[in-house]
Enzyme design. Sequence first.
Site, mmCIF file in Angstrom:
data_model
loop_
_atom_site.group_PDB
_atom_site.id
_atom_site.type_symbol
_atom_site.label_atom_id
_atom_site.label_comp_id
_atom_site.label_asym_id
_atom_site.label_seq_id
_atom_site.Cartn_x
_atom_site.Cartn_y
_atom_site.Cartn_z
ATOM 1 N N CYS A 120 1.048 -1.043 0.117
ATOM 2 C CA CYS A 120 -0.052 -0.064 -0.117
ATOM 3 C C CYS A 120 0.925 1.233 0.109
ATOM 4 C CB CYS A 120 -1.015 -0.152 1.212
ATOM 5 S SG CYS A 120 -2.391 1.092 1.026
ATOM 6 N N CYS A 122 -0.381 4.213 1.681
ATOM 7 C CA CYS A 122 -0.495 5.327 2.626
ATOM 8 C C CYS A 122 0.549 5.584 3.526
ATOM 9 C CB CYS A 122 -2.066 5.005 3.335
ATOM 10 S SG CYS A 122 -2.014 3.578 4.290
ATOM 11 N N CYS A 130 -3.845 6.176 -0.229
ATOM 12 C CA CYS A 130 -3.246 5.010 -0.925
ATOM 13 C C CYS A 130 -2.910 4.841 -2.044
ATOM 14 C CB CYS A 130 -4.341 3.813 -0.429
ATOM 15 S SG CYS A 130 -4.959 3.664 1.318
ATOM 16 N N LYS A 195 -12.507 -4.772 1.491
ATOM 17 C CA LYS A 195 -11.828 -3.826 2.866
ATOM 18 C C LYS A 195 -12.878 -2.602 2.871
ATOM 19 C CE LYS A 195 -7.912 -1.356 4.370
ATOM 20 N NZ LYS A 195 -6.486 -1.145 3.870
ATOM 21 N N ARG A 205 -3.359 3.542 12.380
ATOM 22 C CA ARG A 205 -3.163 4.777 11.559
ATOM 23 C C ARG A 205 -2.259 5.716 12.523
ATOM 24 N NH1 ARG A 205 -8.791 6.255 8.154
ATOM 25 N NH2 ARG A 205 -8.539 4.164 6.946
ATOM 26 N N ARG A 217 -10.942 7.622 3.103
ATOM 27 C CA ARG A 217 -10.724 6.727 2.325
ATOM 28 C C ARG A 217 -12.081 6.196 1.602
ATOM 29 N NH1 ARG A 217 -5.736 6.699 3.682
ATOM 30 N NH2 ARG A 217 -4.690 5.826 5.461
ATOM 31 N N GLU A 233 -16.705 -7.746 -5.202
ATOM 32 C CA GLU A 233 -15.082 -7.245 -5.064
ATOM 33 C C GLU A 233 -14.377 -8.653 -4.952
ATOM 34 O OE1 GLU A 233 -13.215 -4.736 -5.128
ATOM 35 O OE2 GLU A 233 -14.277 -2.966 -4.583
ATOM 36 N N LYS A 248 -11.791 -7.555 5.903
ATOM 37 C CA LYS A 248 -11.300 -6.767 6.916
ATOM 38 C C LYS A 248 -12.184 -5.352 7.122
ATOM 39 C CE LYS A 248 -7.361 -3.655 7.286
ATOM 40 N NZ LYS A 248 -6.182 -3.145 6.696
ATOM 41 N N SER A 274 -6.588 -3.392 14.296
ATOM 42 C CA SER A 274 -5.992 -2.516 15.461
ATOM 43 C C SER A 274 -7.035 -2.245 16.209
ATOM 44 C CB SER A 274 -5.150 -1.415 14.807
ATOM 45 O OG SER A 274 -5.961 -0.667 14.051
ATOM 46 N N TYR A 313 -3.182 -9.498 16.102
ATOM 47 C CA TYR A 313 -2.099 -8.969 16.692
ATOM 48 C C TYR A 313 -1.924 -10.103 17.926
ATOM 49 C CZ TYR A 313 -2.678 -4.860 13.916
ATOM 50 O OH TYR A 313 -2.521 -4.104 12.665
HETATM 51 C C1 PBG Z 1 -2.879 0.143 4.635
HETATM 52 C C2 PBG Z 1 -3.460 -0.793 5.856
HETATM 53 C C3 PBG Z 1 -4.274 -0.346 6.805
HETATM 54 C C4 PBG Z 1 -4.552 -1.318 7.742
HETATM 55 C C5 PBG Z 1 -3.864 -2.455 6.966
HETATM 56 N N1 PBG Z 1 -3.245 -2.056 5.731
HETATM 57 C C6 PBG Z 1 -4.889 0.913 7.130
HETATM 58 C C7 PBG Z 1 -5.914 1.858 6.460
HETATM 59 O O1 PBG Z 1 -6.338 1.062 5.188
HETATM 60 O O2 PBG Z 1 -6.190 2.977 6.673
HETATM 61 C C8 PBG Z 1 -5.488 -1.533 8.944
HETATM 62 C C9 PBG Z 1 -4.787 -2.475 10.118
HETATM 63 C C10 PBG Z 1 -5.178 -2.464 11.285
HETATM 64 O O3 PBG Z 1 -5.951 -1.378 11.591
HETATM 65 O O4 PBG Z 1 -4.947 -3.266 12.211
HETATM 66 N N2 PBG Z 1 -3.834 0.653 3.721
#
Ligand code: PBG
Length: 328
Positions: A120, A122, A130, A195, A205, A217, A233, A248, A274, A313
């Site tokens: 990615c 970002c 991104c 996603k 982030r 986004r 998708e 996700k 996260s 995690y």
């Molecule tokens: C990158 C990306 C993100 C996450 C994984 N790859 C952040 C986003 O899309 O803003 C999030 C992972 C997480 O929150 O643990 N684009």
Amino acid sequence: MMQSQIRPRRLRGSDTLRKMVRETRMSPESLILPVFIKEGENIKTEIPSLPNQFHYSPDRVSEAAEMALSHGVGKLLLFGIPQHKDACGSEAYNEHAALQEGIRILKERYPELYIITDVCMCEYTSHGHCGILTGNEVDNDKTLPYLAKIALSHVQAGADMVAPSDMMDGRIDAIRTVLDENGYLNTPIMSYSAKYASAFYGPFRDAAGSAPSFGNRKGYQMDPHNAREALKESLLDAEEGADILMVKPALAYLDIIRTVKDNTDLPLAAYSVSGEYAMTKAAAAAGLIDEYGVMCETAVSIFRAGADILISYYAPELADAIRKGDIG
Ligand code: PBG
């Protein structure tokens, strides 16, 4: 007096019985641990938004691998965090950037470790989006060659699998084509296929310094109201050559995991992101929940919904829980 001959409780009478009839089976082999590699030296710093998760510089990322392997987790999902950001995220495909250096070090020291990289932009763009901007819009087609270049640089550094998370249309095809042209016919792509534009990415982030500097986004990540679109998708990515699909976040999207699972024939990963982890940690720290119990139950729910693979995690702790027989 109860008349029925059927008593579901009969199969709940002992741990032995309960474990025998479990419908959901889990294995440490199905777990992937996200790890953050930050540019610099001698860094192992706890991430404030993600308790017990760390930023590692390339020279210390082996400590993360060592820890994961000691719990029986042999798969990492790597994220890179650069010092230098620019409009086209050029550090993302710099062969000497922190992520690429980290991959090389890990591959040399732990040949058995399976390395997946997040593809990615970002974390690497000055604007935090991104992809490449045209005006204030992320320009889908201009971004594709960059994503392909980034994926190729990860694989050239030694990554075993790439995982594009950008949500541009056509990126699986673009990445597959470039990998194949360079002889990497056998390197699989795990697509972040469904996603969502989610508030659950907040702590990530902060950890990755990747919040967009303007806007959001929603123009490229999915609208949480949509389920059929997740299938669209995912089928598109499968057609373009994705080897593994992904949903996700996980916990708020269990229905999506089930839908994608029932309607596609590729292995399915779920990313417990996260925010899911940070909420559990915070509630446990406040004395509101039993962390171990909630962690276990959450992971079971994701596999029960249909995931084959879990990115979490908590991967090391979950591997221990599975080995102890508390779950799985
Ligand atoms: C990158 C990306 C993100 C996450 C994984 N790859 C952040 C986003 O899309 O803003 C999030 C992972 C997480 O929150 O643990 N684009």
